[in-house]
Design an enzyme around this catalytic site. Structure first.
Site, mmCIF file in Angstrom:
data_model
loop_
_atom_site.group_PDB
_atom_site.id
_atom_site.type_symbol
_atom_site.label_atom_id
_atom_site.label_comp_id
_atom_site.label_asym_id
_atom_site.label_seq_id
_atom_site.Cartn_x
_atom_site.Cartn_y
_atom_site.Cartn_z
ATOM 1 N N LYS A 285 6.143 10.858 -13.383
ATOM 2 C CA LYS A 285 5.839 9.704 -13.873
ATOM 3 C C LYS A 285 6.461 9.778 -15.074
ATOM 4 O O LYS A 285 6.761 10.771 -16.134
ATOM 5 C CB LYS A 285 4.358 9.620 -14.238
ATOM 6 N N ASP A 296 -7.412 10.486 -12.226
ATOM 7 C CA ASP A 296 -7.257 10.635 -10.969
ATOM 8 C C ASP A 296 -8.482 11.577 -10.472
ATOM 9 O O ASP A 296 -8.156 11.736 -8.914
ATOM 10 C CB ASP A 296 -5.591 11.747 -11.088
ATOM 11 N N ASP A 355 4.586 12.031 -5.959
ATOM 12 C CA ASP A 355 3.700 11.324 -6.870
ATOM 13 C C ASP A 355 2.370 10.579 -5.784
ATOM 14 O O ASP A 355 1.699 9.636 -6.253
ATOM 15 C CB ASP A 355 4.086 9.858 -8.027
ATOM 16 N N GLU A 357 0.472 11.869 -3.932
ATOM 17 C CA GLU A 357 -0.679 13.444 -3.780
ATOM 18 C C GLU A 357 -1.930 12.530 -2.998
ATOM 19 O O GLU A 357 -2.137 13.995 -2.254
ATOM 20 C CB GLU A 357 -0.395 13.894 -4.908
ATOM 21 N N ARG A 359 -3.406 10.217 -0.961
ATOM 22 C CA ARG A 359 -3.503 10.475 0.283
ATOM 23 C C ARG A 359 -2.809 12.153 0.998
ATOM 24 O O ARG A 359 -3.503 12.284 1.749
ATOM 25 C CB ARG A 359 -2.032 9.735 0.613
HETATM 26 N N1 BES Z 1 -3.085 8.073 -9.166
HETATM 27 C C1 BES Z 1 -1.787 7.287 -8.858
HETATM 28 C C2 BES Z 1 -2.612 5.950 -8.505
HETATM 29 C C3 BES Z 1 -2.292 5.196 -9.961
HETATM 30 C C4 BES Z 1 -1.406 5.142 -11.225
HETATM 31 C C5 BES Z 1 -3.790 4.535 -10.438
HETATM 32 C C6 BES Z 1 -1.764 4.421 -12.045
HETATM 33 C C7 BES Z 1 -4.085 4.540 -11.434
HETATM 34 C C8 BES Z 1 -2.319 3.816 -12.523
HETATM 35 C C9 BES Z 1 -1.634 7.660 -7.130
HETATM 36 O O1 BES Z 1 -1.593 9.575 -7.219
HETATM 37 C C10 BES Z 1 0.842 7.309 -7.288
HETATM 38 O O2 BES Z 1 0.602 7.642 -8.470
HETATM 39 N N2 BES Z 1 0.128 6.595 -6.906
HETATM 40 C C11 BES Z 1 1.898 5.714 -6.440
HETATM 41 C C12 BES Z 1 1.983 5.947 -4.638
HETATM 42 C C13 BES Z 1 3.458 5.340 -4.854
HETATM 43 C C14 BES Z 1 4.201 6.600 -4.840
HETATM 44 C C15 BES Z 1 3.504 5.156 -3.074
HETATM 45 C C16 BES Z 1 1.894 4.351 -7.630
HETATM 46 O O3 BES Z 1 0.255 3.526 -7.458
HETATM 47 O O4 BES Z 1 3.176 4.590 -8.026
HETATM 48 ZN ZN ZN Z 2 -2.377 10.210 -7.851
HETATM 49 MN MN MN Z 3 0.468 10.286 -8.046
#
Ligand code: BES
Ligand code: ZN
Ligand code: MN
Length: 501
Positions: A285, A296, A355, A357, A359
Site C-alpha cells: 500500500k 483491519d 492486498d 487478503e 477474503r
Molecule cells: N483492508 C483493506 C480494505 C480497506 C482499505 C479498508 C482502506 C478501509 C480503508 C483490504 O484488505 C484491501 O486492501 N482491499 C483492497 C482490495 C483490492 C486490492 C481488490 C482495496 O480495497 O483496495
Molecule cells: Zn485488509
Molecule cells: Mn488489503
C-alpha cells in the site's frame, strides 16, 4: 458510569444538573414547562432574549434557576418537536452528554426520554428504546482511549452518575431492563473500540487469541479454542495461511462458543476479519495513512464485543464467534502475485493482488464454520476501500445470499442506530473473478469492488444462510475524532436479541 431510573418532577431534583429539552420558536418540553412554572417563567424570559432558539445541536447551561432544587439546568435544543426521528434523538442525546462533559457536574438527571420519537407517521419509540439509547450513547460519548499517554491525558470525565427519568412509574421496569441491556451493549462496544485502537505492535494475532481466552475465563458460558498454524495446516487452510507467510507473527484461528440456548439449537455464527496490520503485502500500500490499517481487525473486534455482550446479557440462544487473525506483511517468504493456493474447501485461488487478503482468510474461516451447523452465518470485515467510496461512514455494506436474513440485519441496524445498506449479489458479477489458471482469482478489477469481494466469499457459503458486512467505512473515524467506533456491535447484538423471541 452509574445509571438509575426514576420518575418525578424536574424542579424537585436535588442534583448537580437537570437536563431538559426545548423546541424551536421558544416552545418548552413538559419537563422544561414544569421548571418554567416553578421558576415563575424564568426559562421563558431567557428564551425571549434569543440566546438559544431550540435547534438541534444548541444548548444553554443555567445556574441556580429559582424555584428548583438543582445547581444547574441544561437546556438542550430538540428542533421542531414534531417529526423528531431516531437520528434526531440520537443527535440530541449525544449533544446533551457532550455539554455535560464540559461542566464539573458529577451527576445529572436527564428528562430527554420524555421526547416523542417517531418511527413513522403512526408509531413512536417506547421507553425501553429511548432509555437504552441514552445509556449506550452516554457510554460511547464518554469513551476515552488514553492508555498510551504518559502526559497530556484528556481530563477524566467527571460525570459519574446519570439518572434517567420516565414519565410514569409504570415504565420503571422497562427502564431498568433498558439500563441493563444498554450497559452490556455499551461494554461490548467499548471492548471492540479498545481492541481496535491498540497499536499493531501490541494487538497481534497472538494478543487477540489471549484476549479471547480472557473472555472465556470471565464468562462461564463461553468456550474458547485457538488453532495454531500446524492445526490449520492439517485442516488444509492453504488460503488463510498464505496471508501470514510474510509475517513473523503466527496466524491464529479463534472460536468463541457461547451456549445460552438449547443444547441442540443451531448457533448464529459471526466471522470477523482479524488482520492486525495490513501493509498490502508484496502489492504494498502507499504510505499515506497506512497506520489506519491497524483497524483491519475491526471485524474481529466487533465479534469479540458482540460475544461478550451476549454472554453478559445471557441471551437464550447459541452464538459462535470465529476470528481468523493474521498480519499481512511483505518479506522473502511472502505471497507473490500469481501464486495459487488451495483453500480448505478444495477450491483453488490465484492471488493476483496480495492486498486482497481479507477474503483469503475469511474463506477458510467460513468453510471451517460449517462444523457448527449455523442457523445463519454473518461475516464482518473491513474488506474494501470501494465500500468507503460507495457508502461513506454512515452505512455498512450488506450483501447476502438470503433476502430475509438481509432484511433482519437491515431492521436490526435501524433499531440500533447502526445501519447497513444492501448491495446486489447478482450472478452477473461472478465472472469478474474468473481466473485462467485457478478456480477463481482473488480480485475482480476496479468495477464494483465491494460486490466482487462478496462474490468471492459467496463461493464458500453456498450451504448456509449467509450475509457479509463490509465495515470499511463505518468501523473507525478519521480526522479530529480519529478512533474506532465499535460498529457494528450494536446492530449485531440487536440482530441476536431479535432472534430470542
Ligand atoms: N483492508 C483493506 C480494505 C480497506 C482499505 C479498508 C482502506 C478501509 C480503508 C483490504 O484488505 C484491501 O486492501 N482491499 C483492497 C482490495 C483490492 C486490492 C481488490 C482495496 O480495497 O483496495
Ligand atoms: Zn485488509
Ligand atoms: Mn488489503
Amino acid at each position: 458510569m452509574d445509571f438509575t431510573i426514576k420518575s418525578g418532577n424536574p424542579e424537585k431534583q436535588r442534583t448537580a444538573c437537570v437536563v431538559v429539552g426545548i423546541f424551536e420558536s421558544h416552545r418548552l418540553s413538559a419537563a422544561a414547562e414544569a421548571i418554567d412554572t416553578a421558576s415563575k417563567r424564568y426559562l421563558s424570559n431567557i428564551l425571549k432574549r434569543g440566546d438559544i432558539d431550540g435547534k438541534i445541536g444548541q444548548s444553554l447551561l443555567l445556574h441556580n434557576v429559582p424555584g428548583t432544587s438543582s445547581a444547574r439546568v441544561l437546556l438542550v435544543g430538540c428542533g421542531k418537536g414534531k417529526d423528531l426521528n431516531t437520528s434526531h434523538y440520537r443527535e440530541i442525546v449525544t449533544n446533551s452528554i457532550n455539554k455535560l462533559k464540559l461542566t464539573s457536574a458529577t451527576e445529572a438527571v436527564s428528562y430527554l426520554a420524555e421526547l416523542n420519537v417517531k418511527v413513522n407517521s403512526k408509531e413512536s419509540k417506547d421507553e425501553y428504546w429511548k432509555i437504552r439509547q441514552l445509556v449506550e450513547i452516554s457510554q460511547s460519548t464518554l469513551y476515552q482511549f488514553n492508555q498510551f499517554k504518559t502526559k497530556n491525558k484528556k481530563a477524566k470525565n467527571k460525570l459519574r452518575k446519570l439518572v434517567l427519568t420516565v414519565p410514569d412509574r409504570k415504565h420503571v421496569t422497562a427502564g431498568e431492563r433498558a439500563i441493563r441491556d444498554g450497559i452490556a451493549i455499551g461494554k461490548g462496544v467499548s471492548l471492540a473500540r479498545d481492541l481496535a485502537n491498540l497499536p499493531p505492535n501490541i494487538c497481534t494475532p497472538s494478543y487477540l487469541a489471549d484476549q479471547a481466552k480472557k473472555i472465556g475465563k470471565a464468562q462461564k458460558s463461553v468456550k474458547v479454542t485457538v488453532l495454531d498454524e500446524a492445526a490449520m495446516e492439517k485442516l488444509g487452510m492453504g488460503s488463510l495461511l498464505s496471508v501470514s507467510q510474510g509475517s513473523r507473527q503466527p496466524a491464529k484461528l479463534i472460536s468463541m462458543e457461547y451456549k445460552g440456548g438449547k443444547k441442540d439449537a443451531r448457533p448464529f455464527v459471526l466471522v470477523g476479519k482479524g488482520v492486525t496490520f495490513d501493509t498490502g503485502g508484496i502489492s504494498i500500500k502507499p504510505s499515506a495513512a497506512m497506520d489506519e490499517m491497524k483497524y483491519d481487525m475491526c471485524g474481529a473486534a466487533s465479534v469479540f464485543g458482540t460475544v461478550s455482550a451476549v454472554a453478559e446479557m445471557g441471551l437464550p440462544i447459541n452464538v459462535v464467534g470465529v476470528v481468523p487473525t493474521v498480519e499481512n506483511m511483505p518479506d522473502g517468504e511472502a505471497t507473490r502475485p500469481g501464486d495459487i493456493y488451495t483453500s480448505m474447501s478444495g477450491q483453488t485461488i490465484e492471488v493476483l493482488n496480495t492486498d486482497a487478503e481479507g477474503r483469503l482468510i475469511l474463506c477458510d474461516a467460513l468453510t471451517y464454520s460449517e462444523k457448527f451447523n449455523p442457523a445463519t452465518i454473518i461475516d464482518i470485515a473491513t474488506l474494501t476501500g470501494a465500500c468507503v467510496i460507495a457508502l461513506g461512514k454512515h452505512a455498512s455494506g450488506l450483501l447476502s445470499n438470503n433476502d430475509s436474513l438481509a432484511k433482519d440485519i437491515l431492521d436490526a441496524g435501524e433499531t440500533a442506530g447502526d445501519r447497513s445498506w444492501q448491495l446486489p449479489l447478482w450472478d452477473e458479477y461472478q465472472h469478474q473473478i474468473d481466473s485462467p489458471f485457478a478456480d477463481m482469482a482473488n480480485v475482480g478489477g476496479r468495477e464494483a469492488g465491494t460486490i466482487t469481494a462478496a462474490c468471492f466469499l459467496s463461493r464458500f457459503t453456498k450451504k448456509f444462510k449467509w450475509a457479509h458486512l463490509d465495515i470499511a467505512g463505518t468501523a473507525w473515524l478519521t480526522g479530529k475524532n480519529k478512533g474506532a467506533t465499535g460498529r457494528p456491535v450494536p446492530m449485531l447484538v440487536q440482530y441476536l436479541m431479535d432472534r430470542c423471541e
